[in-house]
Design a protein around this motif. Structure first.
Motif, mmCIF file in Angstrom:
data_model
loop_
_atom_site.group_PDB
_atom_site.id
_atom_site.type_symbol
_atom_site.label_atom_id
_atom_site.label_comp_id
_atom_site.label_asym_id
_atom_site.label_seq_id
_atom_site.Cartn_x
_atom_site.Cartn_y
_atom_site.Cartn_z
ATOM 1 N N UNK A 1 0.925 -1.280 0.027
ATOM 2 C CA UNK A 1 -0.062 -0.057 -0.126
ATOM 3 C C UNK A 1 0.972 1.145 -0.023
ATOM 4 N N UNK A 2 0.282 2.333 -0.144
ATOM 5 C CA UNK A 2 1.070 3.725 -0.382
ATOM 6 C C UNK A 2 1.227 4.316 1.053
ATOM 7 N N UNK A 3 1.002 3.624 2.269
ATOM 8 C CA UNK A 3 1.027 4.403 3.624
ATOM 9 C C UNK A 3 2.372 3.641 4.148
ATOM 10 N N UNK A 4 3.631 4.094 4.153
ATOM 11 C CA UNK A 4 4.571 3.302 4.608
ATOM 12 C C UNK A 4 5.171 3.878 6.320
ATOM 13 N N UNK B 1 6.072 -13.429 8.680
ATOM 14 C CA UNK B 1 5.822 -12.288 7.994
ATOM 15 C C UNK B 1 6.602 -11.091 8.526
ATOM 16 N N UNK B 2 6.608 -10.127 7.515
ATOM 17 C CA UNK B 2 7.412 -8.874 7.928
ATOM 18 C C UNK B 2 7.021 -7.733 7.217
ATOM 19 N N UNK B 3 7.474 -6.530 7.310
ATOM 20 C CA UNK B 3 7.098 -5.556 6.641
ATOM 21 C C UNK B 3 8.401 -4.929 6.056
ATOM 22 N N UNK B 4 8.329 -4.643 4.783
ATOM 23 C CA UNK B 4 9.200 -4.325 3.814
ATOM 24 C C UNK B 4 8.862 -2.749 3.260
ATOM 25 N N UNK B 5 9.978 -2.107 3.376
ATOM 26 C CA UNK B 5 9.743 -0.616 2.941
ATOM 27 C C UNK B 5 9.365 -1.035 1.271
ATOM 28 N N UNK B 6 8.538 0.192 0.804
ATOM 29 C CA UNK B 6 8.362 0.017 -0.837
ATOM 30 C C UNK B 6 8.341 1.527 -1.099
ATOM 31 N N UNK B 7 9.526 2.106 -1.579
ATOM 32 C CA UNK B 7 9.658 3.158 -2.072
ATOM 33 C C UNK B 7 8.991 3.824 -3.076
ATOM 34 N N UNK B 8 8.324 5.211 -3.152
ATOM 35 C CA UNK B 8 8.931 5.985 -2.621
ATOM 36 C C UNK B 8 8.325 6.331 -0.759
ATOM 37 N N UNK B 9 7.319 5.804 -0.844
ATOM 38 C CA UNK B 9 6.591 6.037 0.640
ATOM 39 C C UNK B 9 5.621 5.134 1.253
ATOM 40 N N UNK B 10 5.624 3.686 0.498
ATOM 41 C CA UNK B 10 4.928 2.700 0.844
ATOM 42 C C UNK B 10 5.480 1.719 1.494
ATOM 43 N N UNK B 11 4.704 0.534 1.878
ATOM 44 C CA UNK B 11 5.097 -0.541 2.566
ATOM 45 C C UNK B 11 4.538 -1.999 1.970
ATOM 46 N N UNK B 12 5.401 -2.892 2.130
ATOM 47 C CA UNK B 12 5.042 -4.239 1.748
ATOM 48 C C UNK B 12 4.660 -5.155 2.929
ATOM 49 N N UNK C 1 2.803 3.957 8.630
ATOM 50 C CA UNK C 1 2.308 3.081 9.532
ATOM 51 C C UNK C 1 2.585 1.585 9.280
ATOM 52 N N UNK C 2 3.680 1.446 10.169
ATOM 53 C CA UNK C 2 4.045 -0.259 10.049
ATOM 54 C C UNK C 2 3.435 -1.048 11.290
ATOM 55 N N UNK C 3 2.635 -1.898 10.809
ATOM 56 C CA UNK C 3 1.859 -2.841 11.678
ATOM 57 C C UNK C 3 2.829 -3.764 12.339
ATOM 58 N N UNK C 4 2.134 -4.119 13.641
ATOM 59 C CA UNK C 4 2.904 -4.946 14.251
ATOM 60 C C UNK C 4 1.588 -5.719 15.264
ATOM 61 N N UNK C 5 1.970 -6.812 15.748
ATOM 62 C CA UNK C 5 0.942 -7.574 16.749
ATOM 63 C C UNK C 5 1.130 -7.009 17.995
ATOM 64 N N UNK C 6 -0.011 -6.369 18.541
ATOM 65 C CA UNK C 6 -0.009 -5.707 19.763
ATOM 66 C C UNK C 6 0.151 -6.997 20.807
ATOM 67 N N UNK C 7 0.600 -6.522 22.148
ATOM 68 C CA UNK C 7 0.914 -7.455 23.029
ATOM 69 C C UNK C 7 -0.303 -7.576 24.185
ATOM 70 N N UNK C 8 -0.924 -8.684 24.381
ATOM 71 C CA UNK C 8 -2.083 -8.834 25.326
ATOM 72 C C UNK C 8 -1.745 -8.771 26.761
ATOM 73 N N UNK C 9 -0.251 -8.752 27.136
ATOM 74 C CA UNK C 9 0.174 -8.674 28.391
ATOM 75 C C UNK C 9 -0.724 -9.422 29.451
#
Length: 155
Positions: A95-98, A132-143, A100-108
């Motif tokens: 997507x085009x919004x690099x 699974x991972x987040x990979x930057x997708x230039x110029x400003x997105x992420x995969x 905002x990198x997702x992560x799994x929140x901890x339930x603690x």
């Protein structure tokens, strides 16, 4: 004298599509991806896991792939790469919004914590994918990339 010819590995299969950043776009991405995977004779258990992963990642791209207040972006890209010899599937959703990198929140320790903070879907992706991972997708997105595999004989 006849010698058996060496078997070449089957070439990797690739599928990519650009979908609109709408709920309908996410649904179509999932449906078309499943159709494609079945046409490649991907093992059924791998198709089922991939369908859930694709549904979550496509929904996240629609929900979080643009900044609040922005008009929906040009869309998100779904790419599938299947290696039949290794029974491995890579799912990429870009997507085009690099920023905002997702992560799994901890339930603690609080089983209801995820109900209030969201993030259950990425927990599902983490459970279904080998990695699974987040990979930057230039110029400003992420995969968001998820790797899935199926053991030999499964399917």
């Amino acid at each position: 004298m006849n010698h058996p010819s060496p078997q070449l590995n089957a070439p990797a299969r690739t599928f990519t599509q650009l979908r609109s950043c709408t709920r309908r776009g996410a649904r179509l991405a999932r449906l078309l991806a499943v159709f494609e995977l079945r046409s490649w004779d991907v093992p059924q258990e791998l198709v089922e896991r991939a369908e859930l992963v694709i549904a979550e990642l496509a929904a996240n791209a629609v929900l979080h792939g643009t900044r609040p207040g922005d008009r929906p972006g040009p869309g998100f890209r779904l790419t599938l790469v299947y290696d039949p010899s290794g029974r491995r599937l890579r799912v990429d959703v870009t997507d085009a919004c690099g920023d905002l990198c997702p992560r799994v929140p901890r339930a603690d320790g609080d089983p209801d914590a995820l109900l209030h903070t969201g993030g259950r879907g990425l927990g599902l992706v983490a459970a279904l994918a080998d990695h699974w991972e987040t990979v930057p997708h230039p110029p400003g997105g992420k995969t968001i990339r998820a790797l899935l595999s199926s053991p030999a004989g499964a399917g």
